[in-house]
Design an enzyme around this catalytic site. Sequence first.
Site, PDB file in Angstrom:
ATOM      1  N   MET A 323       1.338  -0.387   7.038  1.00 30.74           N
ATOM      2  CA  MET A 323       2.274  -0.583   5.874  1.00 30.74           C
ATOM      3  C   MET A 323       1.728  -1.510   4.833  1.00 30.74           C
ATOM      4  O   MET A 323       1.555  -1.525   3.460  1.00 30.74           O
ATOM      5  CB  MET A 323       3.420  -1.065   6.368  1.00 30.74           C
ATOM      6  CG  MET A 323       4.525  -1.261   5.206  1.00 30.74           C
ATOM      7  SD  MET A 323       5.086   0.188   4.533  1.00 30.74           S
ATOM      8  CE  MET A 323       6.434   0.517   5.609  1.00 30.74           C
ATOM      9  N   TRP A 326      -1.547  -0.154   2.907  1.00 30.03           N
ATOM     10  CA  TRP A 326      -0.982   0.632   2.108  1.00 30.03           C
ATOM     11  C   TRP A 326      -0.769   0.235   0.526  1.00 30.03           C
ATOM     12  O   TRP A 326      -1.088   0.511  -0.367  1.00 30.03           O
ATOM     13  CB  TRP A 326       0.137   1.515   2.453  1.00 30.03           C
ATOM     14  CG  TRP A 326       0.644   2.686   1.472  1.00 30.03           C
ATOM     15  CD1 TRP A 326       0.374   3.871   1.533  1.00 30.03           C
ATOM     16  CD2 TRP A 326       1.640   2.494   0.273  1.00 30.03           C
ATOM     17  NE1 TRP A 326       0.916   4.516   0.321  1.00 30.03           N
ATOM     18  CE2 TRP A 326       1.802   3.781  -0.133  1.00 30.03           C
ATOM     19  CE3 TRP A 326       2.241   1.201  -0.266  1.00 30.03           C
ATOM     20  CZ2 TRP A 326       2.568   3.882  -1.451  1.00 30.03           C
ATOM     21  CZ3 TRP A 326       3.233   1.502  -1.328  1.00 30.03           C
ATOM     22  CH2 TRP A 326       3.169   2.870  -1.864  1.00 30.03           C
ATOM     23  N   HIS A 327       0.010  -0.971   0.888  1.00 29.87           N
ATOM     24  CA  HIS A 327       0.408  -1.833  -0.588  1.00 29.87           C
ATOM     25  C   HIS A 327      -1.077  -2.310  -1.358  1.00 29.87           C
ATOM     26  O   HIS A 327      -0.759  -2.496  -2.585  1.00 29.87           O
ATOM     27  CB  HIS A 327       1.493  -3.012  -0.221  1.00 29.87           C
ATOM     28  CG  HIS A 327       2.890  -2.521   0.023  1.00 29.87           C
ATOM     29  ND1 HIS A 327       3.317  -2.094   1.294  1.00 29.87           N
ATOM     30  CD2 HIS A 327       3.820  -2.294  -0.744  1.00 29.87           C
ATOM     31  CE1 HIS A 327       4.400  -1.628   1.059  1.00 29.87           C
ATOM     32  NE2 HIS A 327       5.002  -1.873  -0.005  1.00 29.87           N
ATOM     33  N   GLY A 328      -2.069  -2.699  -0.677  1.00 29.10           N
ATOM     34  CA  GLY A 328      -3.044  -3.124  -1.274  1.00 29.10           C
ATOM     35  C   GLY A 328      -4.495  -3.392  -0.416  1.00 29.10           C
ATOM     36  O   GLY A 328      -4.203  -3.689   0.520  1.00 29.10           O
TER      37      GLY A 328
END
Length: 383
Positions: A323, A326-328
Amino acid sequence: MLFNSVEFAIFFTVVYLLYLCIAHKWQNWLLLLASYVFYAAWDLRFLALIWLITAIDFFCGLQIEKSKDRSTKKKYMFLGIGSNLLILGFFKYFNFFVLSLQHLFMFLFGFSGDPMFFHIVLPIGISFYTFQSMSYTIDIYRGKVNAAKKIHEYALFVAFFPQLVAGPIERAERLLPQVLNKRVVTLQHFCDGIVLIFWGLFLKVFVADNLALIVNPIFASEPKGQGLSALVALYAFSFQIFSDFSGYTNIARGLAKCMGFEIMENFNLPFFAKNVQDYWQRWHISLSSWIRDYLYTPLFLSLRKFSTTSRLYASLLITMAVMGLWHGASWLFVLWGLFHGVLLVAYAILKPALFDKIKLKSQAAKALWTLLGIIFFFHINLI
């Protein structure tokens, strides 16, 4: 072409007036063309990328549905998943992985070599539409949806412009039938959509953009903001991020509703979450539910040889690390995800041992306990 730009207002007005004047069949073609124009306005080169992803998953979906052999179905499902992950991994994570390997070799062997980097432009929205397209082939394999028979209808599911670049991440079982079936646009749809659009614009333009004027100078200062200024920046940044994401989602929902589509709510008062589990049921709901259904649950089920407790903790930590990634493309994002994984594990341990045993009789005591939980978790989440 930003939602809060004059160009987009003109673009949507023209598309919407044409949309209301034509039949359902041509509405889909119009929306597909409009979606590609909208995406090309960011960078024309990446139209080829979204076409490639669409073609691969459309083909894999048809093959999964018509195959009788389970192993063949699984082969095409993994072809679809692998293709999406390969494309996402190259464009978003290639340099991150190369740099990480360089640091690992430096740590283990004392030399770094001469790694190869590419000047890769990150395609806007790629994290959203790859996940949306990937879930389509998985759901066909699981028997939850039927494969689309016309590629332009599936292409509209992937590229639908209101939620193309910033979500929410829709599922085929929810959005694809709305593409395939005739839509009814009423005055109520239009009014509800306009309310959502203006509420989203208020959050994005008035709240988020003005909070950025407070946050950016403090975070950009050398040394970084300290004491009271740092605290103000932390509070302001939390509300800035929420208002930016939630505002964009509300605009997307409003645009879709004006055209007779219903797309999911993505943020549900996350700052009122009383614990970390409650938070991830309120924040970026489309992503957290996607991760739960397509990563956490299969991972938990695959670890059958371990105890239920070990499976739970390992699955939570791995899932939240993904997770974060996924954000960066940064280890800081991975650590942020692991931090929330640790919070989820801690909550899973403490809930039966502590929280479930607290029995409050009066409504006032229950309200106070809930309020304390909200305040405590909000500040934990600032870290």
